[in-house]
Write an enzyme that holds these catalytic residues in place. Structure first.
Site, PDB file in Angstrom:
ATOM      1  N   GLU A 167       0.803  -1.222   0.000  1.00  0.00           N
ATOM      2  CA  GLU A 167       0.000   0.000   0.000  1.00  0.00           C
ATOM      3  C   GLU A 167       0.841   1.280   0.000  1.00  0.00           C
ATOM      4  O   GLU A 167       0.782   2.082   0.943  1.00  0.00           O
ATOM      5  CB  GLU A 167      -0.947   0.011   1.207  1.00  0.00           C
ATOM      6  CG  GLU A 167      -1.935  -1.135   1.206  1.00  0.00           C
ATOM      7  CD  GLU A 167      -2.942  -1.070   2.344  1.00  0.00           C
ATOM      8  OE1 GLU A 167      -3.931  -1.832   2.296  1.00  0.00           O
ATOM      9  OE2 GLU A 167      -2.756  -0.260   3.279  1.00  0.00           O
ATOM     10  N   GLU A 366      -5.292  -8.699   0.786  1.00  0.00           N
ATOM     11  CA  GLU A 366      -5.869  -8.376   2.094  1.00  0.00           C
ATOM     12  C   GLU A 366      -7.347  -8.087   1.909  1.00  0.00           C
ATOM     13  O   GLU A 366      -7.757  -7.416   0.959  1.00  0.00           O
ATOM     14  CB  GLU A 366      -5.230  -7.140   2.745  1.00  0.00           C
ATOM     15  CG  GLU A 366      -3.843  -7.322   3.296  1.00  0.00           C
ATOM     16  CD  GLU A 366      -3.309  -6.046   3.943  1.00  0.00           C
ATOM     17  OE1 GLU A 366      -4.114  -5.225   4.434  1.00  0.00           O
ATOM     18  OE2 GLU A 366      -2.082  -5.869   3.940  1.00  0.00           O
TER      19      GLU A 366
END
Length: 470
Positions: A167, A366
């Site tokens: 991320e 995720e």
């Protein structure tokens, strides 16, 4: 009852990170989160810091066995730069740290779990922030590439799936726009340069990997959040298009296509904040695209036209001056976390990758549901009955399967997280794991969702009882 069948070699897994699970035992260096906590523990929920985390450093053998109990065949974690390297300039390896990570990898493999390894999970060494400005510095980019090369050389004989960043957009927004990660700056120009430098660091690490000609794949983990317009009005659609460029296309295009979105580059040029880039750097980015994409998805972004004109005078640059958040009436919510639950977005992501990114290989890296005070759901046998988590997973798998059935090349699904872990400034406010962790005793017990997940993973079948909300 409807039954969905997933491919035989599907990745049924979960994800965590080194700094969130290991604790900072026997580390020579602090990462930025360690340093932030040391300076301002009051910024952290209940003042719980990263010192112990989930004690994976000591418990990894038994922890991995619990992960096997949950049926996981793949697990992603990360190698802490601040643990592995003694001298960042010389890239000298700490032998004790290397032995630890080697033992972790071997333990995963011995339990039939394929290890996926991330190189940077929000844990830049604090020393590099203070000395060079962290990700604002291209020297740090080069140091990261050197660290990555060390990891490949040490562990690439057993690790076949590598990821450069987790991320990267969160590093940009949290550290340089919205102050929810250290260094907690508000500087739009710096944010744009950091975004570029993170992409350059990823591409340089990929180049190092390719030079070693190892038998594996390398990619990046991106949090993709479809930007849905509040209405079909022109101004709302334009706002969603601008948001999409920043939230999704920035790293997605550069990582998979080798170039930044032209519309975003044009916008940043007009704002006078475009990153400093050299021709050879852009060539390197173009020539070192990913093999595999990891997609983190938790919630959608719903946006509407900005409150004020982006052409207002004397306004420092922020990407979100082109849109504002929109709270959809009657949205389904995870109230504990404050996030909308919208599983259909997984299907939209799958189709976007299929139709606009050459149908590259990808997986859900995720997805998860953070819940506070899970002890509310403890039964007489000491098991947390987290039916809400099972429902959450079911609904996301339903929409993922639909995208796969229509041809999207998704290889797996990873839940965040295997064991309840420390979560930055939120510490343990919300729990996400298939396995509960009493942080005072480090006693770990499998939740109801963990037992359920094992059955799904073992059979590859998801049984639905008219319980999917579309």
């Amino acid at each position: 009852m409807e039954t969905l069948q997933f491919p035989e070699n599907f990745w049924w897994g979960a994800a965590t990170s080194g700094p969130q699970s290991e604790g900072n035992f026997k580390k020579q260096h602090q990462n930025v989160m360690d340093y932030w906590y040391a300076q301002a523990p009051e910024d952290f929920y209940n003042q719980v810091g990263p010192d112990t985390a989930s004690d994976f450093y000591h418990d990894f053998q038994t922890d991995i066995q619990l992960m096997k109990v949950c049926g996981l065949n793949t697990v992603r974690t990360s190698i802490q730069w601040s643990r592995l390297i003694d001298d960042f300039e010389k890239n000298t390896v700490n032998t004790e740290a290397a032995a630890f990570y080697s033992a972790v990898i071997d333990a995963f493999l011995a339990n039939g779990i394929e290890p996926f390894i991330t190189l940077h999970h929000f844990d830049l060494p604090a020393e590099l922030l203070h000395k060079y400005g962290g990700w604002e510095s291209k020297h740090v980019v080069d140091l990261f590439a050197g660290f990555a090369e060390r990891c490949f050389a040490l562990f690439g004989d057993r690790v076949k799936y590598w990821f450069t960043h987790n991320e990267p957009l969160v590093v940009v927004e949290g550290g340089y726009l919205d102050q929810f990660h250290y260094p907690k700056k508000v500087n739009g120009r710096a944010a744009v340069q950091v975004a570029y430098n993170l992409q350059l660091a990823s591409s340089k690490a990929i180049a190092k990997y390719r030079q070693l000609k190892q038998d594996g794949q390398i990619g990046i983990i991106l949090n993709l959040t479809p930007a849905y317009p509040a209405s079909q009005a022109k101004a709302d659609i334009e706002a969603s298009e601008k948001a999409d460029l920043w939230y999704n296309r920035l790293f997605m295009d550069a990582s998979s296509k080798g170039e930044f979105p032209p519309a975003l580059v044009e916008l940043l040029e007009q704002e006078g904040v475009l990153w400093q880039a050299a021709k050879d750097e852009l060539t390197l980015i173009r020539e070192n695209t990913i093999d595999l994409l990891g997609v983190n998805f938790y919630h959608p972004n719903r946006v509407q036209r900005p409150k004020f004109s982006p052409k207002s005078l004397v306004v420092d640059f922020r990407p979100d001056k082109y849109w504002q958040a929109y709270d959809m009436p009657m949205a389904r919510m995870n109230v504990d976390k404050g996030w909308e639950i919208y599983p259909r977005a997984v299907y939209d992501i799958a189709k976007d990758i299929q139709e606009n990114y050459g149908n590259l290989l990808w997986y859900i890296s995720e997805n998860g549901m953070g819940v506070s005070q899970e002890e509310r759901y403890l039964n007489a046998d000491g098991v947390i009955e987290d039916d809400y988590r099972i429902q959450f997973i079911k609904e996301h798998l339903y929409w993922l399967h639909k995208g796969m059935r229509e041809g999207s090349n998704c290889l797996g699904y990873h839940l965040w997280t295997p064991i309840d872990c420390w979560s930055w400034s939120n510490a343990y406010r919300n729990r996400y794991g298939l396995i509960a962790n009493n942080i005072h005793t480090q006693t770990k017990t499998v939740k109801k969702s963990g037992r359920w997940f094992k059955k799904v993973a073992a059979s590859g079948r998801l049984e639905l009882e008219n319980d999917i909300i579309e």
